[in-house]
Design an enzyme around this catalytic site. Structure first.
Site, PDB file in Angstrom:
ATOM      1  N   SER A   1       0.850  -1.199   0.000  1.00 36.35           N
ATOM      2  CA  SER A   1       0.000   0.000   0.000  1.00 36.35           C
ATOM      3  C   SER A   1       0.881   1.243   0.000  1.00 36.35           C
ATOM      4  O   SER A   1       2.099   1.153   0.213  1.00 36.35           O
ATOM      5  CB  SER A   1      -0.873   0.006   1.264  1.00 36.35           C
TER       6      SER A   1
ATOM      7  N   ASP B   1      -1.273  -1.466  -3.894  1.00 39.79           N
ATOM      8  CA  ASP B   1      -2.614  -1.590  -3.323  1.00 39.79           C
ATOM      9  C   ASP B   1      -3.175  -0.203  -3.014  1.00 39.79           C
ATOM     10  O   ASP B   1      -2.518   0.604  -2.342  1.00 39.79           O
ATOM     11  CB  ASP B   1      -2.503  -2.429  -2.038  1.00 39.79           C
ATOM     12  N   HIS B   2      -4.380   0.082  -3.479  1.00 42.65           N
ATOM     13  CA  HIS B   2      -5.067   1.351  -3.192  1.00 42.65           C
ATOM     14  C   HIS B   2      -4.247   2.588  -3.511  1.00 42.65           C
ATOM     15  O   HIS B   2      -4.157   3.519  -2.687  1.00 42.65           O
ATOM     16  CB  HIS B   2      -5.530   1.410  -1.723  1.00 42.65           C
TER      17      HIS B   2
ATOM     18  N   HIS C   1     -12.417  -3.311   5.297  1.00 42.85           N
ATOM     19  CA  HIS C   1     -11.030  -3.468   5.752  1.00 42.85           C
ATOM     20  C   HIS C   1     -10.962  -3.522   7.281  1.00 42.85           C
ATOM     21  O   HIS C   1     -11.687  -2.793   7.949  1.00 42.85           O
ATOM     22  CB  HIS C   1     -10.182  -2.290   5.271  1.00 42.85           C
ATOM     23  N   GLY C   2     -10.102  -4.376   7.802  1.00 44.11           N
ATOM     24  CA  GLY C   2      -9.888  -4.439   9.250  1.00 44.11           C
ATOM     25  C   GLY C   2     -10.680  -5.570   9.893  1.00 44.11           C
ATOM     26  O   GLY C   2     -11.415  -6.288   9.211  1.00 44.11           O
TER      27      GLY C   2
ATOM     28  N   GLY D   1     -10.791  -6.719   1.782  1.00 39.84           N
ATOM     29  CA  GLY D   1     -11.281  -6.897   3.153  1.00 39.84           C
ATOM     30  C   GLY D   1     -11.681  -8.326   3.450  1.00 39.84           C
ATOM     31  O   GLY D   1     -12.662  -8.581   4.149  1.00 39.84           O
TER      32      GLY D   1
ATOM     33  N   ASN E   1      -7.981 -10.181  -1.330  1.00 43.92           N
ATOM     34  CA  ASN E   1      -6.998  -9.401  -0.563  1.00 43.92           C
ATOM     35  C   ASN E   1      -7.028  -9.734   0.928  1.00 43.92           C
ATOM     36  O   ASN E   1      -8.094  -9.695   1.557  1.00 43.92           O
ATOM     37  CB  ASN E   1      -7.308  -7.908  -0.713  1.00 43.92           C
TER      38      ASN E   1
HETATM   39  P1  13P Z   1      -8.128  -6.855   5.213  1.00 46.87           P
HETATM   40  O1  13P Z   1      -7.077  -6.115   5.991  1.00 46.87           O
HETATM   41  O2  13P Z   1      -9.484  -6.653   5.810  1.00 46.87           O
HETATM   42  O3  13P Z   1      -7.757  -8.268   4.992  1.00 46.87           O
HETATM   43  O4  13P Z   1      -8.209  -6.146   3.763  1.00 46.87           O
HETATM   44  C1  13P Z   1      -7.089  -6.192   2.935  1.00 46.87           C
HETATM   45  C2  13P Z   1      -7.297  -5.394   1.701  1.00 46.87           C
HETATM   46  O5  13P Z   1      -8.375  -5.284   1.167  1.00 46.87           O
HETATM   47  C3  13P Z   1      -6.100  -4.758   1.125  1.00 46.87           C
HETATM   48  O6  13P Z   1      -6.427  -3.985   0.002  1.00 46.87           O
HETATM   49  O1  G3H Z   2      -6.642  -1.898   2.308  1.00 50.15           O
HETATM   50  C1  G3H Z   2      -5.789  -1.497   3.066  1.00 50.15           C
HETATM   51  C2  G3H Z   2      -4.639  -2.378   3.377  1.00 50.15           C
HETATM   52  O2  G3H Z   2      -4.953  -3.192   4.476  1.00 50.15           O
HETATM   53  C3  G3H Z   2      -3.404  -1.560   3.611  1.00 50.15           C
HETATM   54  O3  G3H Z   2      -3.476  -0.874   4.808  1.00 50.15           O
HETATM   55  O4  G3H Z   2      -2.841   1.458   4.203  1.00 50.15           O
HETATM   56  O5  G3H Z   2      -2.557   0.585   6.543  1.00 50.15           O
HETATM   57  O6  G3H Z   2      -1.064  -0.214   4.700  1.00 50.15           O
HETATM   58  P1  G3H Z   2      -2.422   0.330   5.071  1.00 50.15           P
HETATM   59 ZN    ZN Z   3      -8.339  -3.064   0.099  1.00 48.89          ZN
END
Ligand code: 13P
Ligand code: G3H
Ligand code: ZN
Length: 284
Positions: free
Chosen positions: A50, A82-83, A180-181, A209, A230
């Site tokens: 990320s 990622d993102h 997420h989380g 997520g 993910n």
């Molecule tokens: P989680 O942390 O909920 O597994 O999500 C990961 C994610 O979507 C990273 O882009």
């Molecule tokens: O979707 C988010 C990922 O879990 C990455 O999280 O931005 O804290 O690295 P982060």
């Molecule tokens: Zn994500």
């Protein structure tokens, strides 16, 4: 092996009816846990960083760590952003050797999300780098919103059809009830919506997520066409409990290697479990 793009690992997954795990990494031990798990499971793997991971470890370190680890194994490895929300950051990742990027314009109005994602696709495609876009808002479990409010943020299938046609993204992240989380209750996925999106789009479908989503729901999502899944939170929890358990038993330890080894072992356990659940084990 050299790094490959999303298309290289997701096309066989789509044909074979399985999904490929995309695991988030922030440091050397996590990179090693992910790549060693893939090699031991004979699984293709997507390792993603990320913007936060890049700020923490540094772009050069992330690329060097992943390339070094990938060179040492005989399974396909994708290095994916990622993102990514910042165009310049996305370009820096491509220039430094990422084989795939996500441009996350999900917070933008639809027209702007399409326009900015398309700009990334045009550049990335020219250099053989794959692109994931996002439509709908996945959000976090900590967001104080009701179920109804969250459902209003789910991906609209007709918009998804238009988004994929107009941007030609390789992969599409969708909002169908995951977050997420760590989850407070059990997440409920909107499978009919997933099916409609799959029927209307040609892109690979990405489930974000996915930590904490029950195994049966994951299997159903894969059977309905999810191609990339993910996982971050499960790895963070394994890392932390590996260290915590070790330090409880060895309170006087001051050697980082001694606490990071059980952390890595715990991460490998969960990563391998997910690879078997997603069906990508044994596919490389
Ligand atoms: P989680 O942390 O909920 O597994 O999500 C990961 C994610 O979507 C990273 O882009
Ligand atoms: O979707 C988010 C990922 O879990 C990455 O999280 O931005 O804290 O690295 P982060
Ligand atoms: Zn994500």
């Amino acid at each position: 092996m050299n790094l490959v793009s999303l298309k290289d690992v997701l096309e066989p997954a789509e044909k074979g009816g399985y999904a490929v795990g995309a695991f988030n990494a922030n440091n050397m031990e996590i990179v090693q846990a992910i790549i060693e798990s893939a090699a031991e499971e004979r699984s293709p793997v997507i390792l993603q960083a990320s913007q936060g991971a890049i700020n923490y470890a540094g772009l050069d370190f992330i690329v060097a760590l992943v390339k070094t680890a990938a060179q040492g194994v005989n399974v396909p490895v994708v290095l994916h952003l990622d993102h990514g929300t910042d165009f310049n950051q996305v370009m820096r990742c491509i220039r430094h050797g990422f084989s795939s990027v996500m441009f996350d314009g999900s917070k933008l109005p639809l027209e702007e999300n399409i326009a900015r994602t398309l700009r990334v696709v045009e550049i990335a495609r020219a250099v053989g780098v794959s692109v994931e876009g996002e439509l709908g808002k996945i959000g976090g479990t900590e967001d104080e919103i009701t179920v109804e409010e969250r459902e209003a943020l789910f991906t609209d299938p007709a918009e998804a059809e238009r988004f994929v046609k107009e941007t030609a993204v390789d992969a599409l992240a969708i909002a169908i009830g995951t977050a997420h989380g760590p989850y407070k209750g059990e997440p409920r996925l909107d499978f009919p919506r997933l099916k409609r999106i799959k029927d209307l789009t040609a892109a690979f479908i990405v489930l974000h997520g996915a930590s904490g989503v029950p195994d049966d729901a994951v299997r159903q999502a894969v059977s309905l066409g999810v191609n990339k899944i993910n996982i971050d939170t499960d790895i963070r929890q394994a890392f932390t409990s590996g260290i915590t358990d070790f330090m409880k038993k060895n309170p006087n330890n001051i050697d980082p290697r001694k606490m990071l080894s059980p952390a890595k072992a715990e991460m490998k356990k969960i990563i391998k479990e997910k690879m078997r659940l997603f069906g990508c084990s044994g596919k490389a």
